[in-house]
Design a protein around this motif. Structure first.
Motif, short mmCIF file in Angstrom:
data_model
loop_
_atom_site.label_atom_id
_atom_site.label_comp_id
_atom_site.label_asym_id
_atom_site.label_seq_id
_atom_site.Cartn_x
_atom_site.Cartn_y
_atom_site.Cartn_z
N ALA A 183 0.83 -1.20 0.00
CA ALA A 183 0.00 0.00 0.00
C ALA A 183 0.87 1.26 0.00
O ALA A 183 0.53 2.25 -0.64
CB ALA A 183 -0.93 0.00 1.20
N ALA A 184 1.99 1.21 0.73
CA ALA A 184 2.91 2.35 0.76
C ALA A 184 3.53 2.58 -0.62
O ALA A 184 3.66 3.72 -1.08
CB ALA A 184 4.00 2.12 1.80
N ILE A 185 3.90 1.49 -1.26
CA ILE A 185 4.45 1.61 -2.62
C ILE A 185 3.41 2.19 -3.56
O ILE A 185 3.70 3.06 -4.39
CB ILE A 185 4.93 0.23 -3.11
N GLY A 186 2.15 1.74 -3.40
CA GLY A 186 1.08 2.28 -4.23
C GLY A 186 0.86 3.76 -4.00
O GLY A 186 0.63 4.52 -4.95
N ALA A 187 0.92 4.20 -2.74
CA ALA A 187 0.76 5.62 -2.42
C ALA A 187 1.88 6.44 -3.04
O ALA A 187 1.65 7.51 -3.62
CB ALA A 187 0.71 5.82 -0.91
N ARG A 188 3.12 5.94 -2.91
CA ARG A 188 4.26 6.66 -3.48
C ARG A 188 4.15 6.74 -5.00
O ARG A 188 4.46 7.78 -5.60
CB ARG A 188 5.56 5.97 -3.07
N ARG A 189 3.69 5.67 -5.61
CA ARG A 189 3.55 5.68 -7.07
C ARG A 189 2.48 6.67 -7.52
O ARG A 189 2.65 7.36 -8.53
CB ARG A 189 3.23 4.28 -7.58
N SER A 190 1.37 6.74 -6.79
CA SER A 190 0.34 7.71 -7.13
C SER A 190 0.87 9.13 -7.01
O SER A 190 0.64 9.98 -7.88
CB SER A 190 -0.88 7.53 -6.22
N HIS A 191 1.59 9.39 -5.93
CA HIS A 191 2.22 10.70 -5.71
C HIS A 191 3.18 11.04 -6.84
O HIS A 191 3.13 12.14 -7.42
CB HIS A 191 2.92 10.65 -4.34
N GLN A 192 4.06 10.11 -7.20
CA GLN A 192 5.04 10.36 -8.26
C GLN A 192 4.37 10.51 -9.62
O GLN A 192 4.80 11.33 -10.44
CB GLN A 192 6.07 9.23 -8.28
N ALA A 193 3.33 9.71 -9.87
CA ALA A 193 2.61 9.82 -11.14
C ALA A 193 1.98 11.20 -11.28
O ALA A 193 1.99 11.80 -12.37
CB ALA A 193 1.56 8.73 -11.24
N MET A 194 1.41 11.72 -10.19
CA MET A 194 0.79 13.04 -10.25
C MET A 194 1.83 14.13 -10.47
O MET A 194 1.60 15.08 -11.23
CB MET A 194 -0.03 13.28 -8.99
#
Length: 430
Positions: free
Chosen positions: A25-36
């Protein structure tokens, strides 16, 4: 730049997650942040535990004593309960000042991810003064203290947590019912906007007593599809000491062999049937996320433990070494390993549960076995191994990129954000 607010400035999004590095879930949050960030959005990620050097990741004030007392209290409370469900339980009763911290930040949207370990308390969540989007990593938001159910458990979140619908394997104080009731009371007048990464969890949220009145949008999680891409298979085999002339069946997850939910025990049982389809002398079983003896065999299949790989380029190389990736999870939302392996062009196999159908097209890009039929799982592994090759790999990669490309995910989020902000500004209905 299309991602602009009405004031002609970049949209400002603050993400909230327990960590930026610990767990899927943390990796997913970081990826969403970086994608944005990559799409021009002004994104920041607020966490309790910071594990990266990203300057846009902000650690919450430590409050060590309060967190220690909350964790100790949760441990003591859980000692009073008896349950066969080993999945982590979250209370989030003790306020940590997170709402006040977030309310002081300049943001158009607060997007929450995994908020366990007292990241923000149930009561504090109701005091956030900005629109909230909650991307559900599991069922905790609309359940009691549990994050996943055991197969066959009653789905109490649908009808409410009653004295009559508790799982038969549980005894002691019904903390799930108490916490669910507390959520219902605290969030009675709270407007939440829900994102379900899988169709399964989106439907669960819509059918739940707590979240059924909220707007739920299904948006797949993004992946860096340039990073997770097919690599030279021979070089990947050499990098991990895997034989060049054998079929590589890979299994992996965080704590892959010790987390029962990930289904290693099902895979072990399936390997007992796999020899009916594949020659063990021509096959190697590679395990990510665990360590073990170099000479281990299971049902005649040689095992190679690859350990836990944190470097993402190395992880993509590991996937590229596989002919088949297997994850016989008992319950999962949208596991990163399946997304990543698919982007690397690897056929994936698992049970037809949770979000697996969102990523695996049965008998086209992989195999969805009947839950929890280990003979069918073995047939699925054999099917994927028998169809492995450049043509199938290219098709798997093509579909995975279409599903998980960062630009696509961000565009879907921005559309959702605009709807939410328009309603907040004008008071109109969606």
């Amino acid at each position: 730049m299309p991602e602009q607010a009405a004031t002609d400035r970049p949209l400002r999004v603050v993400h909230l997650c327990y960590s930026d590095s610990m767990g899927g879930a943390a990796i997913g949050a970081r990826r969403s942040h970086q994608a944005m960030l990559s799409q021009g959005i002004e994104s920041r990620l607020v966490v309790v535990h910071k594990g990266t050097d990203d300057p846009r990741v902000i650690a919450l004030p430590r409050r060590r004593l309060r967190r220690l007392l909350a964790r100790r209290g949760a441990w003591l409370i859980n000692k009073l309960r008896r349950s066969d469900n080993p999945v982590v339980r979250t209370f989030n009763i003790v306020p940590m000042g997170t709402a006040a911290f977030l309310n002081r930040m300049d943001a158009d949207i607060i997007q929450m991810h995994w908020i366990g370990e007292d990241t923000i308390s149930i009561g504090e969540l109701a005091r956030l003064n900005k629109p909230v989007v909650w991307k559900l990593p599991d069922i905790w938001g609309f359940a009691g203290t549990e994050h996943y159910l055991l197969p066959g458990d009653p789905e109490r979140y649908r009808e409410g947590y009653l004295a009559t619908n508790r799982p038969a394997h549980e005894s002691g104080p019904d903390f799930d019912r108490l916490v669910w009731t507390y959520k219902r009371r605290c969030w009675r007048d709270t407007e939440l906007n829900i994102v379900g990464p899988s169709k399964w969890i989106s439907d669960c949220a819509k059918d739940s007593q707590l979240f059924g009145r909220y707007h739920v949008r299904h948006i797949l999680n993004p992946v860096d599809t340039e990073l997770y891409a097919p690599m030279d298979k021979r070089a990947a085999h050499d990098a991990f000491g895997l034989p060049q002339d054998k079929c590589v069946i890979m299994f992996g997850a965080m704590n892959s062999t010790s987390d029962r939910r990930k289904g290693f025990h099902h895979l072990q049982a399936a390997l007992g049937h796999l020899s009916e389809h594949l020659d063990p002398s021509e096959t190697v079983f590679a395990i990510l996320g665990a360590t073990g003896p170099a000479d281990r065999t299971i049902a005649g299949f040689a095992c190679r433990y690859l350990g836990t790989i944190h470097d993402e380029e190395k992880l993509a190389a590991a996937y590229s070494a596989a002919d088949v990736f297997v994850l016989p999870t008992e319950a999962d939302n949208l596991p990163n390993t399946i997304k990543e392996a698919s982007c690397c062009g690897v056929a994936c196999v698992g049970f037809d549960v949770g979000g697996m159908p969102d990523m695996i097209d049965h008998l086209e890009t992989g195999y969805l076995a009947q839950p929890f039929d280990v003979e069918d799982l073995a047939k699925g592994i054999a099917w994927a191994a028998g169809h492995a090759g450049p043509e199938l790999s290219a098709e798997i990669r093509k579909r995975a990129v279409a599903r998980h490309a960062q630009a696509t995910a961000v565009r879907n989020y921005v559309d959702f954000y605009r709807e939410i902000l328009a309603v907040r500004t004008t008071g109109t209905e969606r």
